[in-house]
Motif scaffolding. Structure first.
Motif, PDB file in Angstrom:
ATOM      1  N   GLY A  97      -6.185 -21.654  11.046  1.00 50.00           N
ATOM      2  CA  GLY A  97      -5.673 -20.344  10.637  1.00 50.00           C
ATOM      3  C   GLY A  97      -4.718 -20.476   9.452  1.00 50.00           C
ATOM      4  N   ALA A  98      -3.856 -21.482   9.499  1.00 51.04           N
ATOM      5  CA  ALA A  98      -2.867 -21.671   8.419  1.00 51.04           C
ATOM      6  C   ALA A  98      -3.564 -22.006   7.116  1.00 51.04           C
ATOM      7  N   GLN A  99      -4.641 -22.800   7.181  1.00 51.62           N
ATOM      8  CA  GLN A  99      -5.325 -23.193   5.942  1.00 51.62           C
ATOM      9  C   GLN A  99      -6.021 -22.019   5.275  1.00 51.62           C
ATOM     10  N   VAL A 100      -6.389 -21.006   6.073  1.00 49.52           N
ATOM     11  CA  VAL A 100      -7.135 -19.883   5.446  1.00 49.52           C
ATOM     12  C   VAL A 100      -6.260 -19.088   4.484  1.00 49.52           C
ATOM     13  N   ALA A 101      -5.245 -18.641   4.689  1.00 49.91           N
ATOM     14  CA  ALA A 101      -4.141 -18.322   5.467  1.00 49.91           C
ATOM     15  C   ALA A 101      -4.275 -16.981   6.226  1.00 49.91           C
ATOM     16  N   ILE A 102      -4.264 -17.124   7.549  1.00 48.21           N
ATOM     17  CA  ILE A 102      -4.224 -15.925   8.401  1.00 48.21           C
ATOM     18  C   ILE A 102      -2.763 -15.720   8.775  1.00 48.21           C
ATOM     19  N   ARG A 103      -2.103 -14.793   8.077  1.00 44.45           N
ATOM     20  CA  ARG A 103      -0.656 -14.614   8.294  1.00 44.45           C
ATOM     21  C   ARG A 103      -0.414 -13.623   9.419  1.00 44.45           C
ATOM     22  N   THR A 104       0.493 -13.984  10.325  1.00 41.90           N
ATOM     23  CA  THR A 104       0.797 -13.112  11.462  1.00 41.90           C
ATOM     24  C   THR A 104       2.306 -12.867  11.539  1.00 41.90           C
ATOM     25  N   ASP A 105       2.690 -11.979  12.461  1.00 44.84           N
ATOM     26  CA  ASP A 105       4.118 -11.878  12.772  1.00 44.84           C
ATOM     27  C   ASP A 105       4.472 -13.086  13.646  1.00 44.84           C
ATOM     28  N   ASN A 106       5.702 -13.149  14.138  1.00 47.41           N
ATOM     29  CA  ASN A 106       6.059 -14.366  14.884  1.00 47.41           C
ATOM     30  C   ASN A 106       6.184 -14.123  16.394  1.00 47.41           C
ATOM     31  N   ALA A 107       5.417 -13.154  16.896  1.00 49.48           N
ATOM     32  CA  ALA A 107       5.412 -12.915  18.344  1.00 49.48           C
ATOM     33  C   ALA A 107       4.486 -13.945  18.992  1.00 49.48           C
ATOM     34  N   TYR A 108       5.059 -15.096  19.333  1.00 48.50           N
ATOM     35  CA  TYR A 108       4.249 -16.173  19.902  1.00 48.50           C
ATOM     36  C   TYR A 108       3.444 -15.686  21.097  1.00 48.50           C
ATOM     37  N   SER A 109       2.254 -16.175  21.220  1.00 49.62           N
ATOM     38  CA  SER A 109       1.278 -15.891  22.280  1.00 49.62           C
ATOM     39  C   SER A 109       0.699 -14.476  22.216  1.00 49.62           C
ATOM     40  N   LYS A 110       1.211 -13.617  21.365  1.00 48.97           N
ATOM     41  CA  LYS A 110       0.570 -12.312  21.166  1.00 48.97           C
ATOM     42  C   LYS A 110       0.801 -11.821  19.739  1.00 48.97           C
ATOM     43  N   ALA A 111       0.677 -12.777  18.802  1.00 45.93           N
ATOM     44  CA  ALA A 111       0.957 -12.449  17.398  1.00 45.93           C
ATOM     45  C   ALA A 111      -0.070 -11.465  16.844  1.00 45.93           C
ATOM     46  N   ARG A 112       0.381 -10.657  15.902  1.00 46.90           N
ATOM     47  CA  ARG A 112      -0.522  -9.710  15.243  1.00 46.90           C
ATOM     48  C   ARG A 112      -0.794 -10.171  13.820  1.00 46.90           C
ATOM     49  N   ILE A 113      -2.031 -10.026  13.398  1.00 49.21           N
ATOM     50  CA  ILE A 113      -2.405 -10.437  12.041  1.00 49.21           C
ATOM     51  C   ILE A 113      -1.838  -9.439  11.037  1.00 49.21           C
ATOM     52  N   LYS A 114      -1.147  -9.966  10.003  1.00 51.00           N
ATOM     53  CA  LYS A 114      -0.604  -9.086   8.959  1.00 51.00           C
ATOM     54  C   LYS A 114      -1.538  -9.052   7.753  1.00 51.00           C
ATOM     55  N   ASP A 115      -1.962 -10.233   7.303  1.00 49.46           N
ATOM     56  CA  ASP A 115      -2.978 -10.244   6.253  1.00 49.46           C
ATOM     57  C   ASP A 115      -3.721 -11.576   6.199  1.00 49.46           C
ATOM     58  N   ILE A 116      -4.850 -11.525   5.517  1.00 48.56           N
ATOM     59  CA  ILE A 116      -5.712 -12.706   5.427  1.00 48.56           C
ATOM     60  C   ILE A 116      -6.090 -12.913   3.968  1.00 48.56           C
ATOM     61  N   LYS A 117      -5.982 -14.155   3.514  1.00 50.31           N
ATOM     62  CA  LYS A 117      -6.419 -14.442   2.143  1.00 50.31           C
ATOM     63  C   LYS A 117      -7.899 -14.827   2.190  1.00 50.31           C
ATOM     64  N   ALA A 118      -8.708 -13.964   1.598  1.00 46.25           N
ATOM     65  CA  ALA A 118     -10.154 -14.156   1.732  1.00 46.25           C
ATOM     66  C   ALA A 118     -10.736 -15.028   0.608  1.00 46.25           C
ATOM     67  N   GLU A 119      -9.942 -15.280  -0.473  1.00 49.59           N
ATOM     68  CA  GLU A 119     -10.515 -15.887  -1.687  1.00 49.59           C
ATOM     69  C   GLU A 119     -11.209 -17.229  -1.429  1.00 49.59           C
ATOM     70  N   ARG A 120     -10.511 -18.095  -0.682  1.00 51.98           N
ATOM     71  CA  ARG A 120     -11.046 -19.438  -0.484  1.00 51.98           C
ATOM     72  C   ARG A 120     -12.380 -19.392   0.269  1.00 51.98           C
ATOM     73  N   LEU A 121     -12.452 -18.509   1.243  1.00 50.23           N
ATOM     74  CA  LEU A 121     -13.677 -18.411   2.034  1.00 50.23           C
ATOM     75  C   LEU A 121     -14.806 -17.829   1.178  1.00 50.23           C
ATOM     76  N   LEU A 122     -14.456 -16.832   0.361  1.00 48.22           N
ATOM     77  CA  LEU A 122     -15.483 -16.230  -0.498  1.00 48.22           C
ATOM     78  C   LEU A 122     -15.981 -17.248  -1.527  1.00 48.22           C
ATOM     79  N   ALA A 123     -15.052 -18.067  -2.038  1.00 48.83           N
ATOM     80  CA  ALA A 123     -15.446 -19.094  -3.011  1.00 48.83           C
ATOM     81  C   ALA A 123     -16.397 -20.098  -2.355  1.00 48.83           C
ATOM     82  N   ASP A 124     -16.111 -20.468  -1.110  1.00 47.73           N
ATOM     83  CA  ASP A 124     -17.007 -21.374  -0.380  1.00 47.73           C
ATOM     84  C   ASP A 124     -18.399 -20.758  -0.251  1.00 47.73           C
ATOM     85  N   CYS A 125     -18.418 -19.500   0.176  1.00 51.66           N
ATOM     86  CA  CYS A 125     -19.717 -18.822   0.356  1.00 51.66           C
ATOM     87  C   CYS A 125     -20.500 -18.839  -0.953  1.00 51.66           C
ATOM     88  N   GLN A 126     -19.764 -18.543  -2.028  1.00 51.30           N
ATOM     89  CA  GLN A 126     -20.380 -18.525  -3.353  1.00 51.30           C
ATOM     90  C   GLN A 126     -20.999 -19.878  -3.696  1.00 51.30           C
TER      91      GLN A 126
END
Ligand code: ADP
Ligand code: ASP
Ligand code: MG
Length: 411
Positions: A97-126
């Motif tokens: 998750g950190a490598q993607v980066a899937i950023r969350t709040d810091n509510a451990y064990s029930k964290a909520r996703i704040k944002d996701i960086k899609a660029e690296r994954l899209l570049a891989d797909c490409q």
């Protein structure tokens, strides 16, 4: 050519043979000309094992370290699947998750996703590479590993599909779709071709763990086309849709979509509280301040100057809720506090319920026919829930399934 996010759950990833099977499915999707991003869970039983291990060292745990430990299950899975894909000649790259980066709040064990960086994954797909992303985990602003709650890989899958603007998010699991109820409890349960987000949200929040509730919230909010399918049997699965299906069903038929149940609640009753304004707030205020969610609430009409006040909480919060309630009860000079953890909640769900009276009475009659006593009731526009003794749960589910003819397509 479509961009598809495929999420594979714990059973689907449960052994090396199964991981090889998942790799074959991913490869086949690519051969059909699609781009694929894969999200995986830990191998089945692994998250439980890790949490148990952590608790054996420190029974109360430390939220940060519990997440650090729990998240490792998915890290093993991504590596294994990436290797299995490479072996088949499919270029793949694993990401935490950190490598993607899937950023969350810091509510451990029930964290909520704040944002996701899609660029690296899209570049891989490409570049023709299949990204294999760890479900269930993210990273907070300070770089701490967080987890998204049990079943959270579903949410990773849907959130990634939203961030990547994927054409579909496919949740592969050990059943071939969403059923009228858990097929493990009622073998007569029927697979639904489609179910609305609204109904799926109710089913998930009332205990159907086939999809984590937050994944359904996300899919509804970002309009992600979502489908539940089997890893092991080919078929159309169940599509989660915005609109009600009317195909082949008359309005009269589509009253109930399914039955959900939940064994995770416990009940607290404060006996003999004074019947005056402010009592509910006095009891539930401190519970809320302790961050404990209350589900059902019942307060009886007072025959004299006192009454009984009953509510339910998640079993994980029971000890804390019990302590708080005892303190408050003493302050209010209540007679006693009673508790029960041998309860279960059974719910009927269906958008068609809105326009039909008489469903509740049919439900209560069916349960009474089997001698099942109802302890609490709550209703909304599209659901009716009852609390019963947990030993009757399976009987209640089967009885209601039959009473509402859910096994046949026209119910
Ligand atoms: P995964 O590990 O793939 O995420 P889960 O165990 O979390 O799988 O979810 C799938 C399970 O959900 C099924 O095996 C089934 O027992 C259960 N389930 C509960 N309610 C339903 C339902 N209404 N339809 C289908 N499956 C359900
Ligand atoms: N592995 C995590 C769990 O067991 C997340 C998931 O499977 O979705 O809850
Ligand atoms: Mg799951």
């Amino acid at each position: 050519m479509a961009l598809i996010v495929q999420k594979y759950g714990g059973t689907s990833m449960g052994s090396i043979e199964r991981i090889e099977h998942v790799a074959a499915k991913v490869a086949a999707t690519r051969e059909q000309g699609h781009r694929v991003v894969v999200v995986v869970s830990a191998m089945s039983g692994e998250t439980d094992r890790l949490l148990k291990l952590a608790k054996s060292v420190h029974p109360r745990g430390n939220p940060r370290e519990m997440d650090q430990i729990a998240a490792t299950g998915e890290q093993v899975s991504i590596g294994l699947l990436a290797l299995a894909l490479e072996k088949r000649g499919v270029q793949a790259r694993s990401y935490t998750g950190a490598q993607v980066a899937i950023r969350t709040d810091n509510a451990y064990s029930k964290a909520r996703i704040k944002d996701i960086k899609a660029e690296r994954l899209l570049a891989d797909c490409q570049a023709g590479i299949v990204p294999v992303v760890a479900g269930f985990q993210g990273v907070d602003d300070s770089g701490n590993v967080t987890t998204l709650g049990r079943g959270g890989s579903d949410t990773t899958g849907v959130a990634l599909a939203a961030a990547l603007k994927a054409d579909e998010c496919q949740i592969y699991t050990d059943v071939d779709g969403v059923y009228t109820t858990d097929p493990r409890v009622e073998p007569q349960a029927r697979r639904l071709d489609r179910i609305t987000f609204e109904e799926m949200l109710e089913m998930a929040s009332l205990g159907s763990k086939v999809l984590q509730i937050r994944s359904v919230e996300f899919a509804g909010k970002y309009k992600v086309p979502l489908r539940v399918l089997s890893t092991f049997v080919d078929g159309p699965g169940t599509l989660i849709t915005l609109e009600e299906s009317t195909a082949g069903e008359s309005m009269e038929d589509a009253r109930i979509s399914g039955i959900a149940f939940n064994r995770d609640e416990a009940q607290l009753t404060v006996l003999g509280v004074p019947d005056r304004p402010g009592i509910a707030a006095a009891i539930l205020g401190p519970i809320g301040e302790a961050n404990i969610e209350v589900d059902m609430i019942v307060q009886n009409v007072a025959p004299d100057a006192t009454t009984d006040f009953t509510f339910t909480v998640h079993r994980n919060d029971f000890d804390r809720a019990h302590d708080i309630t005892k303190t408050v009860a003493a302050e209010l000079h209540a007679k006693d506090v009673r508790s029960a953890s041998d309860i279960a909640k059974v719910s009927l769900v269906g958008v068609g319920m809105r326009s039909h009276a008489g469903i509740a009475s049919r439900m209560f009659k069916a349960l009474a026919g089997d001698g099942i006593n109802i302890q609490m009731i709550s209703t909304s526009e599209i659901k009716i829930s009852v609390v019963i003794q947990d030993k009757y749960l399976e009987l209640a589910v089967r009885t209601l399934h039959k009473a509402f003819n859910l096994e046949s397509a026209a119910c």
